[in-house]
Scaffold this active site. Structure first.
Site, PDB file in Angstrom:
ATOM      1  N   CYS A   1       2.161 -21.251  -0.509  1.00 18.04           N
ATOM      2  CA  CYS A   1       2.636 -21.620   0.817  1.00 18.04           C
ATOM      3  C   CYS A   1       3.868 -22.505   0.621  1.00 18.04           C
ATOM      4  CB  CYS A   1       1.526 -22.393   1.533  1.00 18.04           C
ATOM      5  SG  CYS A   1       1.979 -23.013   3.159  1.00 18.04           S
TER       6      CYS A   1
ATOM      7  N   CYS B   1       8.958 -17.669   3.088  1.00 20.30           N
ATOM      8  CA  CYS B   1       7.627 -17.971   3.632  1.00 20.30           C
ATOM      9  C   CYS B   1       6.752 -16.790   3.232  1.00 20.30           C
ATOM     10  CB  CYS B   1       7.688 -18.105   5.155  1.00 20.30           C
ATOM     11  SG  CYS B   1       6.059 -18.153   5.955  1.00 20.30           S
TER      12      CYS B   1
HETATM   13  N1  DGL Z   1       2.894 -19.084   4.506  1.00 22.03           N
HETATM   14  C1  DGL Z   1       3.490 -20.334   4.658  1.00 22.03           C
HETATM   15  C2  DGL Z   1       4.795 -20.478   3.900  1.00 22.03           C
HETATM   16  O1  DGL Z   1       4.958 -19.842   2.870  1.00 22.03           O
HETATM   17  C3  DGL Z   1       3.472 -21.107   5.933  1.00 22.03           C
HETATM   18  C4  DGL Z   1       3.257 -20.544   7.261  1.00 22.03           C
HETATM   19  C5  DGL Z   1       2.828 -21.580   8.304  1.00 22.03           C
HETATM   20  O2  DGL Z   1       1.652 -21.910   8.269  1.00 22.03           O
HETATM   21  O3  DGL Z   1       3.666 -22.017   9.101  1.00 22.03           O
HETATM   22  O4  DGL Z   1       5.656 -21.233   4.269  1.00 22.03           O
END
Ligand code: DGL
Length: 257
Positions: free
Chosen positions: A69, A183
């Site tokens: 993440c 993301c």
């Molecule tokens: N999947 C996450 C990232 O790589 C974050 C998404 C979120 O929860 O806003 O930034």
């Protein structure tokens, strides 16, 4: 066991690549389903959520944690590395890959569009990355908060494509060499980005992060030779909806074909 963490199902895009490179391991995939999306939360809240996940991983006696993440990485990675006794591997936007390939392709005069959550785009860590690579003047930042929600709702085309099309409309795409998906949720839409911007290279950090994990585990003599298994956990509780996770893994499987 390796703990893989994301706010939701985005990190599965990295887990899929990790399994491709490390198929003989046991994984615990922790999705913070109760709190996704993180980009609307404060940094303090995000730290609290990640601490909970880390507690869970510690109880499972994981040998490494992967922050799948970008948003959580930007808020937490330094203090986690300072406090945990095992490797913490973290994803970050693949700006270096994009910049290096632009040089190789004689496109270093062109810009790089980084799409990520607003938390990532305004973070000091991301700014440091741009400074280190000396690409500040060539990088444009585009926050695509809604894309996280589309991915969570299993909407990979239709409305989501419309959203991406509108977000990219103001840009002269011929001035760009590439789009970086910063993301992990956004990787589900890679085919959509390719259709909208066919002349551009699209990068995410998954391949490089999985390779980095493999190198670290090899160096630290931590590689396993087990049969593959994945435990799916949602905000600290074993998931009652494994079928949902498997549907996402199938979507990614088809993308790789
Ligand atoms: N999947 C996450 C990232 O790589 C974050 C998404 C979120 O929860 O806003 O930034």
């Amino acid at each position: 066991m390796i703990g893989v963490f994301d706010s939701g199902i985005g990190g599965l895009t990295l887990l899929r690549e990790i399994i491709r490179q490390l198929p003989d391991e046991k994984y615990c995939y922790y999705a913070d389903t109760d709190h996704v999306p993180y980009s609307t939360k404060t940094e303090e809240q995000i730290r609290g959520f990640v601490d909970k996940a880390v507690e869970y991983f510690l109880a499972q006696k994981v040998k490494a944690i992967v922050l799948a993440c970008n948003t959580a990485t930007n808020v937490c990675v330094e203090y986690l590395r300072a406090s945990l006794p095992f490797p913490v591997i973290a994803i970050q936007p693949a700006v270096k890959v994009a910049a290096d390939n632009a040089v190789k392709n004689n496109e270093s005069h062109k810009k790089i569009l980084v799409c990520a959550t607003p938390v990532t785009l305004r973070s000091a860590r991301f700014q440091r990355l741009l400074d280190t690579l000396d690409v500040n003047s060539r990088v444009e930042r585009l926050g695509l908060t809604e894309l996280v929600n589309f991915a969570e709702k299993e909407i990979f085309d239709g409305e989501a494509r419309q959203y991406i099309t509108e977000a990219l409309a103001p840009y002269h795409l011929d001035e760009f060499s590439s789009i970086v998906l910063g993301c992990t949720h956004f990787t589900y839409f890679e085919p959509v980005f390719r259709r909208i911007a066919p002349g551009l290279n699209i990068y995410d950090g998954n391949e490089g992060t999985a390779r980095h994990l493999k190198n670290i585990l090899t160096k630290e003599n931590l590689l396993a030779h087990d049969s593959l298994s994945i435990d799916y956990v949602e905000s600290g509780i074993k998931s009652h909806n494994i079928a949902r996770f498997e549907r996402y893994m199938n979507v990614l499987e088809h993308q790789m074909d």
